[in-house]
Design a protein around this motif. Structure first.
Motif, short mmCIF file in Angstrom:
data_model
loop_
_atom_site.label_atom_id
_atom_site.label_comp_id
_atom_site.label_asym_id
_atom_site.label_seq_id
_atom_site.Cartn_x
_atom_site.Cartn_y
_atom_site.Cartn_z
N GLY A 1 -20.06 105.32 -35.17
CA GLY A 1 -19.59 106.68 -35.00
C GLY A 1 -19.65 107.51 -36.25
O GLY A 1 -19.40 108.72 -36.21
N GLN A 2 -20.00 106.90 -37.37
CA GLN A 2 -20.06 107.62 -38.65
C GLN A 2 -21.42 107.50 -39.33
O GLN A 2 -21.91 108.49 -39.89
N ASP A 3 -22.04 106.32 -39.26
CA ASP A 3 -23.21 106.04 -40.11
C ASP A 3 -24.55 106.08 -39.38
O ASP A 3 -25.59 105.83 -40.00
N GLU A 4 -24.54 106.41 -38.09
CA GLU A 4 -25.79 106.33 -37.32
C GLU A 4 -26.89 107.23 -37.87
O GLU A 4 -28.03 106.79 -38.07
N ASP A 5 -26.58 108.49 -38.12
CA ASP A 5 -27.63 109.43 -38.54
C ASP A 5 -28.20 109.05 -39.91
O ASP A 5 -29.43 109.10 -40.11
N ALA B 1 -36.16 105.14 -40.99
CA ALA B 1 -37.45 105.79 -40.78
C ALA B 1 -38.25 105.89 -42.08
O ALA B 1 -39.47 105.70 -42.08
N ALA B 2 -37.57 106.18 -43.18
CA ALA B 2 -38.27 106.29 -44.46
C ALA B 2 -38.73 104.93 -44.97
O ALA B 2 -39.85 104.79 -45.48
N ALA B 3 -37.87 103.93 -44.82
CA ALA B 3 -38.21 102.59 -45.32
C ALA B 3 -39.34 101.95 -44.53
O ALA B 3 -40.12 101.16 -45.07
N PHE B 4 -39.43 102.29 -43.24
CA PHE B 4 -40.42 101.66 -42.36
C PHE B 4 -41.40 102.69 -41.79
O PHE B 4 -41.84 102.56 -40.65
N ALA B 5 -41.73 103.68 -42.59
CA ALA B 5 -42.68 104.70 -42.13
C ALA B 5 -44.02 104.10 -41.76
O ALA B 5 -44.75 104.65 -40.92
N HIS B 6 -44.35 102.95 -42.34
CA HIS B 6 -45.63 102.28 -42.08
C HIS B 6 -45.55 101.31 -40.92
O HIS B 6 -46.57 100.73 -40.53
N HIS B 7 -44.36 101.10 -40.37
CA HIS B 7 -44.14 100.04 -39.39
C HIS B 7 -44.11 100.62 -37.98
O HIS B 7 -43.28 101.48 -37.69
N PRO B 8 -44.99 100.16 -37.08
CA PRO B 8 -45.12 100.80 -35.77
C PRO B 8 -43.91 100.66 -34.87
O PRO B 8 -43.69 101.49 -34.00
N GLU B 9 -43.10 99.60 -35.01
CA GLU B 9 -41.93 99.44 -34.15
C GLU B 9 -40.64 99.88 -34.85
O GLU B 9 -39.92 100.76 -34.36
N THR C 1 -35.07 105.29 -32.35
CA THR C 1 -34.37 106.53 -32.07
C THR C 1 -32.87 106.29 -31.97
O THR C 1 -32.40 105.14 -32.01
N ARG C 2 -32.13 107.37 -31.79
CA ARG C 2 -30.68 107.25 -31.62
C ARG C 2 -30.37 106.38 -30.39
O ARG C 2 -29.43 105.58 -30.41
N ARG C 3 -31.14 106.54 -29.34
CA ARG C 3 -30.93 105.72 -28.15
C ARG C 3 -31.21 104.25 -28.43
O ARG C 3 -30.47 103.37 -27.98
N ASP C 4 -32.29 103.97 -29.18
CA ASP C 4 -32.60 102.59 -29.53
C ASP C 4 -31.46 101.97 -30.33
O ASP C 4 -31.08 100.81 -30.09
N ALA D 1 -25.94 99.99 -48.52
CA ALA D 1 -25.92 100.18 -49.98
C ALA D 1 -26.03 101.67 -50.28
O ALA D 1 -26.89 102.36 -49.73
N PHE D 2 -25.17 102.15 -51.18
CA PHE D 2 -25.12 103.57 -51.53
C PHE D 2 -25.33 103.75 -53.02
O PHE D 2 -24.88 102.95 -53.84
N ARG D 3 -26.03 104.83 -53.35
CA ARG D 3 -26.05 105.32 -54.72
C ARG D 3 -25.31 106.65 -54.68
O ARG D 3 -25.84 107.64 -54.16
N GLY D 4 -24.08 106.65 -55.20
CA GLY D 4 -23.21 107.80 -55.02
C GLY D 4 -22.91 107.96 -53.54
O GLY D 4 -22.60 107.00 -52.85
N PRO D 5 -23.06 109.16 -52.99
CA PRO D 5 -22.79 109.36 -51.57
C PRO D 5 -23.97 109.05 -50.66
O PRO D 5 -23.84 109.12 -49.43
N ASP D 6 -25.13 108.71 -51.25
CA ASP D 6 -26.37 108.61 -50.48
C ASP D 6 -26.68 107.16 -50.10
O ASP D 6 -26.70 106.27 -50.97
N LEU D 7 -26.95 106.97 -48.82
CA LEU D 7 -27.39 105.65 -48.35
C LEU D 7 -28.81 105.40 -48.85
O LEU D 7 -29.70 106.22 -48.66
N VAL D 8 -29.01 104.24 -49.50
CA VAL D 8 -30.33 103.94 -50.07
C VAL D 8 -30.91 102.63 -49.57
O VAL D 8 -32.09 102.33 -49.82
N GLY D 9 -30.12 101.83 -48.85
CA GLY D 9 -30.63 100.56 -48.35
C GLY D 9 -29.63 99.90 -47.42
O GLY D 9 -28.47 100.32 -47.34
N PHE D 10 -30.07 98.88 -46.71
CA PHE D 10 -29.18 98.20 -45.78
C PHE D 10 -29.71 96.80 -45.47
O PHE D 10 -30.89 96.50 -45.66
#
Length: 308
Positions: free
Chosen positions: A172-176, A183-191, A196-199, A217-226
């Motif tokens: 309810g907080q971290d989805e977006d 999407a950025a980390a796997f821009a090269h990955h077809p699946e 999407t939000r539904r997925d 994982a956050f750098r300051g307020p920004d999510l940078v990895g998981f």
């Protein structure tokens, strides 16, 4: 094959979806792994999905003569760039009768002979069918495994880059934020990169989902990895479900640290003794990281495609 009938649907009634899942389970018991991926199994429920088609092969029952679900294929054409991806299977008791070829031909017809086809586990029968259809191998997805120890001293230690903090996922907080980084980390990955939000909602609703094993994982307020972990209780396996790092943070050890943190969670918090993960064979940097963490190849999934 005159006794076979193939029906194409964009949405499966609940009872039919259950029958397909039972068919997938029966085949998995014989083959050692499901012929339809987790993403494909999620597509069986919850209504129609853009670009997804279901092909049902029915033949007369050997007992009553009535129609019986004998085979299934799923075609996912949601990717606007890549050729549609397909998965297919035939009930173990009804194989070697031409049903697999009939389903494969139906998949080729449904896609205009432009398709990518998975052969999970790379079984000889699937390889032979791909060869007969003139498909070419172009992707190898490896399943890697490693033992997990009950003692923290025998597990890799997570060492995070300076300035990085870690907490677990809050539904309810971290989805977006997660979708954007994924999407950025796997821009090269077809699946993975096209989720999407539904997925994501489908996965969060699964019985296995546990936010305590979903590390951000956050750098300051920004999510940078998981690192999202998953537990397979029936098999006693913990999975490195997906590790993602923003391109700007790659190469600094964040992915390795997140992986190590998740392995400790699976071993120490969940008490599991084996970890698994999937990685593309041509992703040399990721394969090297996982091999240094003690992973070795357990089995492979192969993807074939028609000539472009």
């Amino acid at each position: 094959m005159n006794d076979a009938r193939i029906e194409a649907l964009t949405e499966l009634p609940a009872g039919t979806a259950d029958a397909v899942l039972d068919l997938i389970g029966a085949a998995a018991a014989a083959d050692g792994q499901p012929a339809v991926s987790e993403n494909g199994r999620l597509h069986l429920r919850g209504g129609a999905r853009e670009g997804v088609r279901h092909l049902l092969l029915r033949t007369p029952s050997e007992d009553s003569g009535g129609p019986e679900l004998t085979g299934y294929a799923q075609v996912d054409g949601a990717d606007p760039v890549e050729a549609p991806a397909a998965e297919l299977l035939v009930h173990p008791d009804r194989r070697s009768r031409g049903h697999g070829r009939a389903l494969a031909d139906a998949v080729l017809d449904a896609t205009g002979k432009r398709v990518r086809v998975w052969a999970h586990g790379g079984h000889p029968a699937a390889r032979h069918l791909a060869q007969r259809l003139g498909l070419k191998l172009f992707r190898e997805l490896r399943q890697l495994r490693r033992p997990l120890a009950a003692d923290a001293a025998d597990l890799p230690e997570p060492r995070f880059p300076d300035g990085v903090t870690v907490r677990t996922f809050v539904p309810g907080q971290d989805e977006d934020a997660w979708l954007a980084v994924n999407a950025a980390a796997f821009a090269h990955h077809p699946e993975q990169g096209s989720l999407t939000r539904r997925d994501l909602a489908d996965r969060l609703a699964e019985p296995w989902f546990d936010p305590a094993g979903f590390f951000l994982a956050f750098r300051g307020p920004d999510l940078v990895g998981f690192h999202w972990t998953k537990v397979h209780p029936a098999d006693g396996l913990g999975e490195v479900y997906v590790v993602g790092v923003l391109p700007s943070e790659q190469g600094g050890g964040l992915g390795r640290a997140l992986t190590a943190l998740g392995l400790r969670h699976l071993a120490l918090d969940r008490g599991l003794r084996t970890a698994m993960l999937y990685v593309d064979a041509d992703n040399g940097s990721a394969v090297a990281v996982y091999e240094r963490l003690g992973f070795t190849t357990h089995e492979v999934d192969l993807m074939y495609r028609t000539e472009s």
